[in-house]
Design an enzyme around this catalytic site. Structure first.
Site: not given
Ligand code: PMT
Length: 397
Positions: A207-208
């Site tokens: 993810g980020n």
């Protein structure tokens, strides 16, 4: 606001005195106002004041002690276009969230058929207490629109978050609710926001740090101006409720692409603010990967470029804006993205600037148009930048 029916619920907090001003503002706008007061609120502002300003009897008890008449909370709940509870104390909030029904206001809330808005007001420690936060989350999940408390001086003498939204701002929210800001009425906007999560196995993902704040602020600004918004959102804790909003929740880049492909041809403009993972694991393991080897290799495959797809399928009347999050040579990279993805403009933000990019309530952006004109904006709140950006976009299509 002429003829709009507003049912105002007033609870027992010091901000109740401000409701007199709110009622004046609503009456000036020619709205119809009826008020329910909790018994505790009568210690803070007189029912006579509220009745005089609203030009209607005030409802406090289930029945009138003088004539024995019953106050029909079911009828009261069916009357308004919107039920606004302001100020909302921590006590009544907890009762709303759990279905308590020990006064007329709570009974009316439970039987109301119309949208409900709440303007909480309490001391700063109460506002950030986990039970208050959970109660607000619960109410939001029931579709209640929250007008969050603001920072500032509190009646307790402390300074912090907990002040009720000012009457003028509540009026703006009510006008937005009734779509009275209409400069973009008839326009449909496609927005992407938040991160994507790419599954590794049932418990892990790539993810980020995107929170969705920037994208949601833009969505809110378009809604304020009367546009319809389709918000394709990656996983985020943010809430946004509006009659003109269609929110489609997605997890992965492939899910996001699918939704964009369904919606894009119907839209007048697209603003792609999501932080999409460029790569995803080739395989999603069915079971949790066990810790055995000292090193493991994860093979990644390129994700589809959603914005580039929208650029390829853009017709001459559609306006397409991308975002570029860079860490160096921001403008050069952004220029290439405008060309390669067939954009009308790109919003550049770089992690080189303090307070910009992921997670912050602020950002610093520059807008680069396809003819390479650059407009620089100073560091501002994401909400203010959303206004600048929507001004820019609405002047361009
Ligand atoms: O959500 P916040 O915490 O408020 O943070 C806001 C933000 C930093 C996420 C936002 O301001 C931002 O910069 N969003 C874009 C981040 C990004 O992925 O930039 P990029 O340069 O990698 O991508 C360029 C553009 O292509 C973006 O519009 C992106 O949505 C799009 N893209 C990228 C890859 C891909 N596979 N598909 C895409 O559509």
């Amino acid at each position: 606001m002429k003829g709009k029916k507003i049912l105002l619920g007033i609870t027992g907090g010091i901000a109740a005195y401000k409701i007199a001003f709110l009622i004046r503002l609503l009456k000036k706008e020619e709205a119809e106002v009826k008020c329910i007061m909790t018994p505790a609120s009568c210690d803070f502002i007189s029912p006579l004041t509220i009745a005089t300003l609203s030009e209607n009897p005030v409802y406090i008890e289930f029945w009138n002690q003088k004539d024995g008449q019953w106050t029909n909370h079911v009828n009261l709940g069916m009357w308004p276009d919107v039920f606004l509870i302001a100020p909302l104390t921590a006590n009544t909030l907890a009762k709303l969230a759990t279905g308590y029904c020990d006064n007329l206001l709570l009974a009316t809330y439970l039987s109301a058929k119309c949208p409900v808005m709440i303007a909480p007001a309490m001391d700063l420690d109460m506002y950030v207490h986990p039970t208050t936060i959970q109660n607000l989350v619960n109410l939001a999940s029931f579709g209640v629109q929250i007008l969050p408390a603001e920072e500032g001086f509190l009646a307790s003498g402390l300074i912090g978050k907990g002040r009720m939204t000012e009457p003028e701002d509540i009026l703006i929210k009510l006008k937005e609710f009734f779509n009275i800001g209409e400069s973009l009425k008839g326009k449909k906007i496609l927005l992407t926001a938040g991160p994507t999560y790419e599954h590794i196995d049932p418990v892990r993902f790539i993810g980020n740090h995107s929170t969705g704040k920037m994208g949601y602020a833009i969505a809110e600004e378009f809604l304020k101006r009367g546009a319809k918004v389709i918000l394709i959102s990656g996983p985020t804790k943010l809430e946004l409720v509006h009659p003109n909003l269609q929110r489609l929740n997605v997890i992965t880049a492939e899910d996001m692409l699918f939704q964009v492909q369904q919606q894009w041809s119907e839209c007048n403009a697209g603003v792609f603010c999501a932080a999409v993972a460029d790569y995803r694991p080739v395989y999603r393991e069915n079971q949790k990967i066990k810790k055995k080897d000292e090193e493991i290799t994860l093979t990644l495959v390129k994700n589809p470029d959603i914005l580039a797809w929208a650029g390829q399928h853009k017709n001459s009347s559609q306006y397409l804006v991308g975002f570029a999050l860079e860490t160096n040579n921001a403008i050069d990279h952004a220029r290439k993205k405008v060309q390669n993805k067939n954009l009308d403009a790109i919003v550049v933000n770089t992690l080189e600037n303090e307070g910009a990019g992921f997670g912050h309530d602020t950002n610093k952006i520059a807008v680069l148009s396809k003819d390479f004109q650059l407009i620089d904006f100073p560091l501002k709140s994401k909400k203010e930048l959303a206004k600048d950006l929507v001004d820019f976009i609405s002047n361009s299509f």
